[in-house]
Design an enzyme around this catalytic site. Structure first.
Site, short mmCIF file in Angstrom:
data_model
loop_
_atom_site.label_atom_id
_atom_site.label_comp_id
_atom_site.label_asym_id
_atom_site.label_seq_id
_atom_site.Cartn_x
_atom_site.Cartn_y
_atom_site.Cartn_z
N CYS A 131 42.07 51.72 45.40
CA CYS A 131 42.55 51.39 44.05
C CYS A 131 41.49 50.68 43.21
CB CYS A 131 43.80 50.53 44.15
SG CYS A 131 43.69 49.14 45.30
N HIS A 243 45.27 45.30 39.02
CA HIS A 243 44.00 44.70 39.45
C HIS A 243 43.09 44.50 38.25
CE1 HIS A 243 45.39 45.37 43.41
NE2 HIS A 243 44.62 46.35 43.79
#
Length: 339
Positions: A131, A243
């Site tokens: 990710c 994130h």
């Protein structure tokens, strides 16, 4: 004519998001099956607004006649079942780390290297990157095309959802415990995560880096350019979803912040929000549930020749996992399987 799609690990965060994303993007589906471990059999998951799927046992499932499997069950499970599905004629898009560095398995971010999908024929498996790597290379690609990147220094601020539902529960429970003065229970993380940051994601390696940091290095090289030097420090922060990354880039030739901003605005999958004001940048809370990679704080680095800094944020369950996998499936279906 549509495709028969299997979603492996359908009861997890990413599996559920894959089902949602397939429905939202109107992927051409004739039939969808939700697969998970035996303990999840009998549970139900949603596909779109109206369809409920009964979870079936992955261990007993026959993949013959199924076109594409979108797999997020964990590395050990994927190591066993992705090759079985591929051997039955199903193309597997695998979201675990197990196959990413296999030279016969393409590692793909569709905005960056869609041509690599053609290599799926070697093993009938395509790997979805980590990710944190995905969102970074989406932002790096247009800049690399413009001025050739020599070196990247990245520090990540990664949400707890990257560690699964138990990690999200742990942040919630610890936060509550702080306020009511209950004992802090640590199960998923070695240190308290509520009101704290933890400079460790995944296991430590012999050189002192963590495996998450190693992934960002080797995956960036495989996806974008093997000549790029990368160093990463990956940190878990008390954020539920999305994130963030502070990215410092050194280029082969001069590049201004305005040039970078213009290139990023024109790039697929990127949303630039960059104003010199208190609300002129993006934070993780604002990106949760959104598809793009958001870039803010683009500025020249005066400490190094041909350097830039930028702030990169994305929903790790969407672009960092489910959306990227579905985008790979879309290219695969459009350009290679072509029903």
């Amino acid at each position: 004519m549509g495709y028969r799609i299997a979603v492996i690990g359908a009861t997890g965060n990413v599996g559920r998001e894959i089902l949602t994303t397939l429905a939202e993007r109107k992927f051409p589906v004739d039939e969808v099956v939700a697969l998970a471990s035996e303990k999840s059999v009998g549970k139900q998951v949603s596909f779109g607004e109206d369809q409920i799927l009964d979870v079936q046992d992955l261990a007993k499932f026959d993949f013959r006649g199924w076109d594409i499997a979108l797999s997020s069950p964990g590395g050990k499970v994927s190591a066993e079942y992705s090759p079985k599905a591929a051997a039955a004629g199903c193309v597997v898009i695998d979201n675990t780390s197990h196959f990413r560095m296999d030279p016969d398995v393409p590692l793909v971010v569709p905005e960056v290297n869609p041509e690599a999908i053609a290599g799926y024929t070697k093993r009938r498996i395509i790997a979805n990157p980590n990710c944190s790597t995905i969102q970074m290379v989406v932002a790096l690609k247009p800049l690399h095309d413009l001025a050739k990147i020599k070196r990247v220094v990245v520090s990540t601020y990664q949400s707890v959802s990257g560690a699964g539902r138990d990690a999200m529960d742990e942040l919630f429970n610890q936060t509550r415990a702080v306020y009511v003065n209950d004992p802090i229970e640590k199960k998923k993380f070695a240190k308290q995560i509520a009101f704290n940051v933890i400079p460790q994601i995944d296991v430590f390696m012999d050189d002192g880096s963590t495996k998450e940091e190693w992934k960002m290095v080797v995956e960036t090289k495989k996806i974008l350019d093997p000549k790029i030097l990368v160093t990463a420090t990956c940190v878990r922060v008390p954020v539920f979803i999305s994130h963030s990354e502070s990215v410092n880039i050194e280029f082969e030739r001069p590049i201004s912040a305005d040039e970078a901003r213009e290139a990023l605005r024109a790039a697929p999958g990127v949303n630039v929000i960059d104003h010199l004001a208190e609300e002129g940048f993006v934070t993780p809370v604002e990106t949760a549930g959104d598809d793009p990679v958001f870039v803010s704080r683009i500025r020249e680095d005066i400490s190094v020749e041909n350097g830039l800094n930028m702030w990169v944020v994305a929903d790790n369950l969407r672009k960092g996992a489910a959306l990227n996998a579905v985008q790979i499936a879309e290219v695969l279906a459009r350009d290679y399987l072509k029903k």
